[in-house]
Design a protein around this motif. Structure first.
Motif, PDB file in Angstrom:
ATOM      1  N   GLN A 181       0.859  -1.189   0.000  1.00 26.60           N
ATOM      2  CA  GLN A 181       0.000   0.000   0.000  1.00 26.60           C
ATOM      3  C   GLN A 181       0.890   1.233   0.000  1.00 26.60           C
ATOM      4  O   GLN A 181       1.922   1.266   0.675  1.00 26.60           O
ATOM      5  CB  GLN A 181      -0.912   0.007   1.231  1.00 26.60           C
ATOM      6  CG  GLN A 181      -1.900   1.182   1.252  1.00 26.60           C
ATOM      7  CD  GLN A 181      -2.633   1.290   2.573  1.00 26.60           C
ATOM      8  OE1 GLN A 181      -2.047   1.064   3.633  1.00 26.60           O
ATOM      9  NE2 GLN A 181      -3.913   1.641   2.514  1.00 26.60           N
ATOM     10  N   LEU A 182       0.479   2.240  -0.758  1.00 25.86           N
ATOM     11  CA  LEU A 182       1.188   3.512  -0.715  1.00 25.86           C
ATOM     12  C   LEU A 182       0.892   4.211   0.612  1.00 25.86           C
ATOM     13  O   LEU A 182      -0.267   4.449   0.956  1.00 25.86           O
ATOM     14  CB  LEU A 182       0.769   4.407  -1.881  1.00 25.86           C
ATOM     15  CG  LEU A 182       1.296   4.035  -3.264  1.00 25.86           C
ATOM     16  CD1 LEU A 182       0.712   4.961  -4.315  1.00 25.86           C
ATOM     17  CD2 LEU A 182       2.808   4.078  -3.307  1.00 25.86           C
ATOM     18  N   GLN A 183       1.959   4.517   1.363  1.00 25.85           N
ATOM     19  CA  GLN A 183       1.809   5.198   2.645  1.00 25.85           C
ATOM     20  C   GLN A 183       2.840   6.317   2.749  1.00 25.85           C
ATOM     21  O   GLN A 183       3.894   6.289   2.098  1.00 25.85           O
ATOM     22  CB  GLN A 183       2.009   4.226   3.815  1.00 25.85           C
ATOM     23  CG  GLN A 183       0.955   3.147   3.932  1.00 25.85           C
ATOM     24  CD  GLN A 183       1.138   2.284   5.169  1.00 25.85           C
ATOM     25  OE1 GLN A 183       1.982   2.567   6.031  1.00 25.85           O
ATOM     26  NE2 GLN A 183       0.339   1.226   5.280  1.00 25.85           N
ATOM     27  N   GLN A 184       2.519   7.314   3.576  1.00 32.96           N
ATOM     28  CA  GLN A 184       3.481   8.380   3.857  1.00 32.96           C
ATOM     29  C   GLN A 184       4.429   7.907   4.955  1.00 32.96           C
ATOM     30  O   GLN A 184       3.991   7.483   6.018  1.00 32.96           O
ATOM     31  CB  GLN A 184       2.767   9.654   4.291  1.00 32.96           C
ATOM     32  CG  GLN A 184       2.055  10.357   3.163  1.00 32.96           C
ATOM     33  CD  GLN A 184       1.596  11.752   3.503  1.00 32.96           C
ATOM     34  OE1 GLN A 184       0.996  12.408   2.677  1.00 32.96           O
ATOM     35  NE2 GLN A 184       1.857  12.224   4.700  1.00 32.96           N
ATOM     36  N   VAL A 185       5.714   7.990   4.659  1.00 36.23           N
ATOM     37  CA  VAL A 185       6.751   7.492   5.566  1.00 36.23           C
ATOM     38  C   VAL A 185       7.694   8.633   5.896  1.00 36.23           C
ATOM     39  O   VAL A 185       8.171   9.340   4.990  1.00 36.23           O
ATOM     40  CB  VAL A 185       7.522   6.319   4.921  1.00 36.23           C
ATOM     41  CG1 VAL A 185       8.619   5.828   5.859  1.00 36.23           C
ATOM     42  CG2 VAL A 185       6.566   5.179   4.575  1.00 36.23           C
ATOM     43  N   ASN A 186       7.964   8.818   7.185  1.00 36.29           N
ATOM     44  CA  ASN A 186       8.936   9.824   7.618  1.00 36.29           C
ATOM     45  C   ASN A 186      10.345   9.255   7.509  1.00 36.29           C
ATOM     46  O   ASN A 186      10.640   8.192   8.053  1.00 36.29           O
ATOM     47  CB  ASN A 186       8.666  10.241   9.065  1.00 36.29           C
ATOM     48  CG  ASN A 186       7.347  10.962   9.227  1.00 36.29           C
ATOM     49  OD1 ASN A 186       6.955  11.744   8.370  1.00 36.29           O
ATOM     50  ND2 ASN A 186       6.650  10.709  10.320  1.00 36.29           N
ATOM     51  N   ILE A 187      11.197   9.974   6.795  1.00 40.97           N
ATOM     52  CA  ILE A 187      12.594   9.573   6.636  1.00 40.97           C
ATOM     53  C   ILE A 187      13.439  10.547   7.458  1.00 40.97           C
ATOM     54  O   ILE A 187      13.571  11.718   7.090  1.00 40.97           O
ATOM     55  CB  ILE A 187      13.019   9.593   5.159  1.00 40.97           C
ATOM     56  CG1 ILE A 187      12.103   8.674   4.340  1.00 40.97           C
ATOM     57  CG2 ILE A 187      14.475   9.186   5.005  1.00 40.97           C
ATOM     58  CD1 ILE A 187      12.365   8.684   2.866  1.00 40.97           C
ATOM     59  N   PRO A 188      14.015  10.101   8.566  1.00 39.57           N
ATOM     60  CA  PRO A 188      14.755  11.023   9.424  1.00 39.57           C
ATOM     61  C   PRO A 188      16.107  11.387   8.827  1.00 39.57           C
ATOM     62  O   PRO A 188      16.653  10.672   7.975  1.00 39.57           O
ATOM     63  CB  PRO A 188      14.927  10.226  10.722  1.00 39.57           C
ATOM     64  CG  PRO A 188      14.916   8.808  10.282  1.00 39.57           C
ATOM     65  CD  PRO A 188      13.978   8.735   9.106  1.00 39.57           C
ATOM     66  N   TYR A 189      16.631  12.513   9.282  1.00 38.27           N
ATOM     67  CA  TYR A 189      17.959  12.947   8.871  1.00 38.27           C
ATOM     68  C   TYR A 189      18.984  12.293   9.790  1.00 38.27           C
ATOM     69  O   TYR A 189      18.889  12.382  11.013  1.00 38.27           O
ATOM     70  CB  TYR A 189      18.074  14.472   8.951  1.00 38.27           C
ATOM     71  CG  TYR A 189      19.475  14.990   8.698  1.00 38.27           C
ATOM     72  CD1 TYR A 189      20.002  15.005   7.412  1.00 38.27           C
ATOM     73  CD2 TYR A 189      20.254  15.442   9.747  1.00 38.27           C
ATOM     74  CE1 TYR A 189      21.281  15.482   7.181  1.00 38.27           C
ATOM     75  CE2 TYR A 189      21.536  15.919   9.529  1.00 38.27           C
ATOM     76  CZ  TYR A 189      22.045  15.933   8.242  1.00 38.27           C
ATOM     77  OH  TYR A 189      23.310  16.395   8.025  1.00 38.27           O
TER      78      TYR A 189
END
Length: 260
Positions: free
Chosen positions: A242-250
């Motif tokens: 499923q397409l989901q919004q994912v947080n990619i941390p720095y």
């Protein structure tokens, strides 16, 4: 010309229409650029992966009576792979644990078989023919989520009663209350990305039994067949995404002398 030499005449041996050598084209390497710092990406997320066992028994006829099956080449195609995300187990806190997955498809089989066109006492001659058939299958399985799907439920409709002192007829001011000719409605709809499947791999085990025998009229020792009874065990490995919004941390990488 030597004796027994065979000469083949050729009216049209074909010809080369065009041929050219293409030079190497120059270009410029472009370095991809993106935003710095924490990011939010909308990417496919694996909800779960499952290997499904499907048992199929089918009976089919070929184009003509056959003497022997030589080879069967198989491929699997899916026509439906639909997840009902809230149809499985739901935890007490509302977390989705599993869902039901409905799949349909078919096994396309290219069957090569030998015929018996000429039968003598000690010789059987024929052709190698082929028939392509599609053997359908349908199954339902339960997928345990590695990552729960994001499912947005449609909210209940709300209605606001408007005050009107004129009614819907004469504005005499003698009737004060809910407007009978005007409604104010609110709907809260948030759409959900539809889960989808990827076919990862297939394993097929089968037993093909020739049935409905016929005995040749000139040689009773030669047996032909009209039907094939097939028993198949199919293992299909699927990923549900499923397409989901994912947080990619720095992530900051430091040498040993970086301040903590």
């Amino acid at each position: 010309m030597e004796k027994n030499q065979i000469v083949h005449s050729c009216d049209n041996c074909g010809k080369i229409i065009s041929s050219q050598t293409l030079p190497l084209s120059s270009g410029t390497t472009i370095i991809s650029a993106g935003i710095n710092g924490p990011k939010v990406a909308k990417i496919p997320v694996v909800l779960g992966e499952r290997e499904i066992q499907i048992d199929v028994e089918a009976v089919f006829k070929l184009n003509e009576p056959f003497f022997e099956i030589k080879r069967i080449k198989k491929n699997v195609y899916l026509t439906q792979c639909k997840l009902l995300p809230r149809s499985g187990v739901i935890a007490a806190d509302g977390t989705l644990i599993s869902g039901k997955l409905f799949i349909s498809g078919f096994v396309r089989k290219n069957i090569e078989y030998a015929t018996a066109d000429c039968v003598e006492k000690e010789v059987v001659s024929g052709r190698i023919a082929h028939t392509t058939i599609d053997v359908p299958f349908t199954a339902v399985t339960e997928v345990v989520y590695a990552v729960p799907p994001v499912v947005n439920v449609r909210g209940a409709q709300t209605e606001i009663d408007l005050l009107n002192s004129c009614g819907c007829q004469d504005c005499t001011g003698t009737i004060i209350g809910k407007s009978g000719c005007e409604q104010y409605l609110e709907d809260n709809i948030t759409f959900t990305e539809s889960p989808y499947c990827e076919l990862e791999g297939v394993r097929i085990f089968e037993d093909d039994i020739s049935s409905d025998p016929l005995y040749h009229k000139t040689n009773s020792n030669v047996q032909l067949y009209n039907k094939v009874t097939e028993k198949m065990v199919i293992y299909i490995r699927l990923k549900v995404l499923q397409l989901q919004q994912v947080n990619i941390p720095y992530i900051r990488y430091c040498d040993s002398d970086c301040d903590e």
